[in-house]
Design a protein around this motif. Sequence first.
Motif, PDB file in Angstrom:
ATOM      1  N   THR A   4      16.554 -62.755  42.742  1.00 17.72           N
ATOM      2  CA  THR A   4      15.270 -63.471  42.748  1.00 17.72           C
ATOM      3  C   THR A   4      15.084 -64.354  41.513  1.00 17.72           C
ATOM      4  O   THR A   4      14.521 -65.438  41.614  1.00 17.72           O
ATOM      5  N   THR A   5      15.530 -63.879  40.348  1.00 14.42           N
ATOM      6  CA  THR A   5      15.401 -64.711  39.147  1.00 14.42           C
ATOM      7  C   THR A   5      16.712 -64.706  38.355  1.00 14.42           C
ATOM      8  O   THR A   5      17.539 -63.812  38.507  1.00 14.42           O
ATOM      9  N   GLU A  22      13.233 -67.752  32.083  1.00 13.84           N
ATOM     10  CA  GLU A  22      13.531 -67.105  33.357  1.00 13.84           C
ATOM     11  C   GLU A  22      13.205 -68.101  34.454  1.00 13.84           C
ATOM     12  O   GLU A  22      12.104 -68.663  34.467  1.00 13.84           O
ATOM     13  N   PRO A  24      13.475 -69.104  38.807  1.00 16.92           N
ATOM     14  CA  PRO A  24      13.743 -68.497  40.123  1.00 16.92           C
ATOM     15  C   PRO A  24      15.157 -68.836  40.584  1.00 16.92           C
ATOM     16  O   PRO A  24      15.657 -69.927  40.325  1.00 16.92           O
ATOM     17  N   THR A  25      15.825 -67.894  41.215  1.00 20.15           N
ATOM     18  CA  THR A  25      17.122 -68.169  41.840  1.00 20.15           C
ATOM     19  C   THR A  25      16.821 -68.615  43.265  1.00 20.15           C
ATOM     20  O   THR A  25      16.466 -67.798  44.109  1.00 20.15           O
ATOM     21  N   ARG A  26      16.928 -69.932  43.524  1.00 22.98           N
ATOM     22  CA  ARG A  26      16.508 -70.439  44.829  1.00 22.98           C
ATOM     23  C   ARG A  26      17.651 -70.306  45.842  1.00 22.98           C
ATOM     24  O   ARG A  26      18.276 -71.296  46.234  1.00 22.98           O
ATOM     25  N   ASP A  37      20.173 -75.814  38.981  1.00 21.90           N
ATOM     26  CA  ASP A  37      18.974 -75.300  38.284  1.00 21.90           C
ATOM     27  C   ASP A  37      19.378 -74.634  36.966  1.00 21.90           C
ATOM     28  O   ASP A  37      18.746 -74.826  35.933  1.00 21.90           O
TER      29      ASP A  37
END
Length: 305
Positions: A4-5, A22, A24-26, A37
Amino acid sequence: MGGTTTKIGLFSSEGKLMDKKEIPTRVAMGRKSVFQDIAACIRTLTQDHGAALSDCSVGMGVPGPIDETGYADVMVNLDMYDFYPGKELSELLEGIPVKAANDANVAALGEMWQGGGRGYKSLLFVTLGTGVGGGIILNEKILHGAHGLGGEIGHIWVNPDEPETCNCGGHGCLDQMASATGIVRNAKRFMAKAEKPSALEKFDNLTAKDVFDAAKAGDEVAEKTVDYCMGFLGKNIADVTYVIDPEVVVIGGGLSKAGQYLLDVVYNHYKRYPKLKKCLSDFRLAQLGGDAGMYGAARLALEEK
Ligand SMILES: [Zn+2]
């Protein structure tokens, strides 16, 4: 990198954390976007601190097995397959060195370097959270293993009597006994069999923390549960330490918030298995929490440099 992050830290060459972000892991956007990112965030961090990107090196911890060549076959949580994460990120950062390793192994390295294992060179790191993970450091180096699965103690089968199947397909994995989920499952079983009332009965959504809190307060069912579940962990650690003979065992993850109480229960089981007294490993609590991976990644980056 998490599902998620992603946490990104900027470290000095002496290993001091200077800044962290931190993002977000998209995952849904696909691998290329996720890596873009991360690269953009690294550029921002270095610029903010007046560092030249060409002077930097990068370490990363990824949620999946990764072999010594940096190849990742499968990272289920990120929906990424068959690639070289370090190489991919390096290409987005003008070719600076990037070294990637498994996240639990990287966290183990971080704890050795600046956390609970500071001052030691060989360690077994155990994380107790929703699952059980592990990493092994020998002579300050990660033990990756042939497939990047070195130190993955969570799916060693420890209890042949466990009726439920583990998500790996196994039966009675350490993960099923000593994880937060395992503790709650076993607490409910002990509650159902108990002759005396237990403080755990009042919880609608029982958590492992509730079980540890009640055990510390002397609740019999909770004490039994903790002792039973941690008994498997203590035995497992004894087995593993026979093989790798580490100086120290560091216990981290969400459950390690139970602190010295948890450490004592596990240690008392561990030391039941005969070993020369001077060959017993020390036991320590992890100190870096969720930042352990970032510290370990920094250490990897410094090695690359
Ligand atoms: Zn399993």
